[in-house]
Write a protein that holds these residues in place. Structure first.
Motif, PDB file in Angstrom:
ATOM      1  N   SER A 179       0.688  -1.244   0.118  1.00 47.86           N
ATOM      2  CA  SER A 179       0.121   0.026  -0.100  1.00 47.86           C
ATOM      3  C   SER A 179       0.845   1.190  -0.182  1.00 47.86           C
ATOM      4  O   SER A 179       0.272   2.180  -0.324  1.00 47.86           O
ATOM      5  CB  SER A 179      -0.798  -0.146   1.062  1.00 47.86           C
ATOM      6  N   HIS A 180       2.216   1.085   0.320  1.00 51.73           N
ATOM      7  CA  HIS A 180       2.819   2.346   0.223  1.00 51.73           C
ATOM      8  C   HIS A 180       3.007   3.083  -1.100  1.00 51.73           C
ATOM      9  O   HIS A 180       3.399   4.019  -1.219  1.00 51.73           O
ATOM     10  CB  HIS A 180       4.495   2.403   0.718  1.00 51.73           C
ATOM     11  N   PHE A 181       2.990   2.043  -1.948  1.00 47.36           N
ATOM     12  CA  PHE A 181       3.278   2.563  -3.621  1.00 47.36           C
ATOM     13  C   PHE A 181       2.438   3.909  -3.743  1.00 47.36           C
ATOM     14  O   PHE A 181       2.980   4.843  -4.466  1.00 47.36           O
ATOM     15  CB  PHE A 181       3.014   1.415  -4.503  1.00 47.36           C
ATOM     16  N   PHE A 183       1.476   6.104  -2.186  1.00 47.93           N
ATOM     17  CA  PHE A 183       1.853   7.154  -1.602  1.00 47.93           C
ATOM     18  C   PHE A 183       3.423   7.550  -1.705  1.00 47.93           C
ATOM     19  O   PHE A 183       3.660   8.335  -2.489  1.00 47.93           O
ATOM     20  CB  PHE A 183       1.476   7.191   0.014  1.00 47.93           C
ATOM     21  N   LEU A 184       4.126   6.929  -1.107  1.00 47.99           N
ATOM     22  CA  LEU A 184       5.613   7.091  -1.263  1.00 47.99           C
ATOM     23  C   LEU A 184       6.115   7.340  -2.659  1.00 47.99           C
ATOM     24  O   LEU A 184       6.979   8.397  -2.994  1.00 47.99           O
ATOM     25  CB  LEU A 184       6.279   5.999  -0.706  1.00 47.99           C
ATOM     26  N   HIS A 185       5.537   6.630  -3.476  1.00 45.82           N
ATOM     27  CA  HIS A 185       6.111   6.690  -4.937  1.00 45.82           C
ATOM     28  C   HIS A 185       5.234   7.466  -5.820  1.00 45.82           C
ATOM     29  O   HIS A 185       5.786   7.761  -6.955  1.00 45.82           O
ATOM     30  CB  HIS A 185       6.330   5.257  -5.564  1.00 45.82           C
ATOM     31  N   ALA A 186       4.021   7.323  -5.663  1.00 42.86           N
ATOM     32  CA  ALA A 186       3.040   7.857  -6.599  1.00 42.86           C
ATOM     33  C   ALA A 186       1.756   8.767  -5.861  1.00 42.86           C
ATOM     34  O   ALA A 186       0.652   8.866  -6.355  1.00 42.86           O
ATOM     35  CB  ALA A 186       2.284   6.516  -7.323  1.00 42.86           C
ATOM     36  N   GLN A 350      13.496   6.522  -2.574  1.00 39.25           N
ATOM     37  CA  GLN A 350      12.407   7.042  -1.634  1.00 39.25           C
ATOM     38  C   GLN A 350      12.357   5.602  -0.944  1.00 39.25           C
ATOM     39  O   GLN A 350      12.093   5.988   0.389  1.00 39.25           O
ATOM     40  CB  GLN A 350      11.167   6.918  -2.737  1.00 39.25           C
ATOM     41  N   ASP A 351      12.367   4.595  -1.256  1.00 46.08           N
ATOM     42  CA  ASP A 351      12.244   3.225  -0.040  1.00 46.08           C
ATOM     43  C   ASP A 351      13.431   3.308   0.808  1.00 46.08           C
ATOM     44  O   ASP A 351      13.323   3.089   1.879  1.00 46.08           O
ATOM     45  CB  ASP A 351      12.583   1.898  -1.058  1.00 46.08           C
ATOM     46  N   GLN A 352      14.552   3.822   0.363  1.00 45.85           N
ATOM     47  CA  GLN A 352      15.762   3.776   1.102  1.00 45.85           C
ATOM     48  C   GLN A 352      15.751   4.810   2.341  1.00 45.85           C
ATOM     49  O   GLN A 352      16.061   4.666   3.364  1.00 45.85           O
ATOM     50  CB  GLN A 352      17.067   4.119   0.121  1.00 45.85           C
TER      51      GLN A 352
HETATM   52 FE   LIG Z   1       8.681   1.023  -2.338  1.00 44.58          FE
END
Ligand SMILES: [Fe+2]
Ligand code: FES
Length: 444
Positions: A179-181, A183-186, A350-352
């Protein structure tokens, strides 16, 4: 809930720890084959909290061993790499790639005892462009994991390494947290600006997916799902595979052959490995970055990794220029005007940033897990149960002996008829999938 004792046992990986014991059952990727030149300088290498060196002797064989010479513990990093082994520069003792002592030149011949001493070396093999080591205690190492990817020839497998400055578990959990995709990425992506059949569209049209989760022979598996128009369901499948591997939905399920490893260097540093089939289709093989339907690139989805030069330090390999010390180059203007949700460029960075920002080992007592985190809690339980069974009763964890359990695992996205169950949809896609044709590997 993850208790204090669970937290410690999940995250510590050194010799004698519960999770360290589990990981030492498996082959572990240590470095790229290209990092050790024939007859070249030894490489310092941290793995599971142990300070090792790797070298390739003059005949081309690779050795991985404790960096301390077994004589008086001078570092073999300083050693002279000779044709048939590495010679310690302190008193000239020499060791071959298996750790066997082959010369003790500082004692008279009648006192020679080279047959009684050896360096602490680990079995090493080369596969998929990488050197793999077995750090366990079996006299005979188990087979390499039978990933589907390993059906491909080495030349058809790509590899990328990036060091991450945090514990392996929080890094790995980013891969099974779908579910983070959105938000964090998109988080900055308007679904109306994306083609309706673009996989990102489903993710941003419904940012709160539902989940199916189950134990799998290889570890755990989830499917995040959303409605995708009348009578259709969008699926995002991902896996955890023992002991530190993951597969993510960054390509079509039918064409995405890859594995991502979160290899602990020590408790607070992890090497990300991604190995992919070059003839497959995924984010690792696509040249073009994701774009809006008018063709403009979506902000923050670049794939460039800006590396610092590698050094000879234990933790000096494959580090990014953007790190905690410079706030991962966050651009507050891009965050504010919503061209990039985070203000941080590139999906990997972003993940890092978010996983490193948790601290070297996150404090599990501070977290509040939600229904969106069920894959994470299930995976922690699966890891702990297997690690404790090994410790308490000696039962080998999944995939050590029966390495075939890994073969049918893939991550990826697809859309199916809404009447399909999740495992039915997965099986249907796998039955029609493109695959590497098995090749015979002489070295195994
Ligand atoms: Fe990610
Ligand atoms: S410490 Fe290595 S030969 Fe003496």
């Amino acid at each position: 809930m993850t208790t204090a004792i669970d937290s410690v046992e999940l995250t510590r990986v050194g010799p004698g720890t519960v999770m360290g014991g589990l990981m030492r059952q498996y082959w572990i990727p240590a470095l790229l084959s290209s990092e050790v030149a024939r007859g070249g300088a030894p490489v310092r290498l941290m793995l599971l909290g142990e300070q090792l060196i790797a070298f390739r002797d003059g005949t081309g064989r690779v050795g991985v061993m404790d960096h301390r010479c077994p004589h008086r513990c001078a570092s073999l990093f300083l050693g002279r790499n000779e044709d048939d082994g590495l010679r310690c520069v302190y008193h000239g003792w020499k060791f071959d790639v298996t750790g066997r002592c082959v010369d003790v030149p500082n004692v008279p011949p009648h006192q020679d005892f080279k047959h009684k001493v050896s360096a602490k070396a680990y079995p090493a093999v080369e596969r998929a462009g990488a050197v793999w080591v077995y750090m366990g205690s079996r006299a005979e190492a188990p087979p390499l994991p039978a990933f589907e990817l390993f059906d491909a020839a080495d030349g058809d497998i790509g590899a990328l390494l990036i060091q991450r400055d945090c514990n392996f578990l929080q890094a790995l959990e980013g891969d099974i947290d779908t579910s983070h995709f959105g938000f964090l990425h998109a988080g900055h992506v308007d679904p109306d600006a994306i083609d309706a059949d673009d996989p990102i569209h489903h993710t941003v049209a419904i940012r709160s997916p539902e989940y199916h989760i189950a134990d799998a022979a290889w570890g755990t598996q989830y499917a995040g799902y959303r409605a995708a128009g009348p009578g259709r369901t969008s699926w995002r499948f991902g896996n955890f595979l023992f002991p530190f591997w993951a597969q993510v939905p960054n390509g079509e399920l039918g064409h995405n052959v890859q594995v991502r490893g979160w290899v602990p260097l020590d408790d607070e540093h992890t090497m990300y490995w991604v190995l992919w089939w070059k003839r497959g289709r995924s984010a690792m093989t696509q040249q073009a970055a994701p774009a809006f339907k008018d063709g403009a690139p979506i902000g923050g989805m670049g794939r460039d990794n800006n590396f610092l030069p590698n050094t000879t330090d234990w933790l000096g390999r494959w580090r990014l220029a953007a790190n905690a010390g410079n706030d991962w180059h966050i651009d507050r203007a891009a965050q504010h005007d919503n061209t990039i949700y985070t203000g941080i460029d590139s999906i990997h960075l972003q993940d890092q940033a978010v996983t490193e920002s948790m601290g070297p080992i996150l404090d599990h007592s501070f977290e509040h897990l939600a229904p969106s985190d069920l894959m994470i809690t299930r995976t922690r339980r699966r890891l702990l149960t297997a690690a404790r069974a090994l410790r308490d009763t000696g039962v080998p964890p999944p995939g050590v002996d029966n390495t075939a359990v890994f073969h049918d695992a893939r991550g990826g996205y697809c859309v199916s008829d809404a009447a399909r169950g999740w495992q039915e949809a997965y099986a249907e896609q796998m039955a029609a999938a493109s695959r590497p044709l098995p090749v015979t590997h002489a070295a195994e």
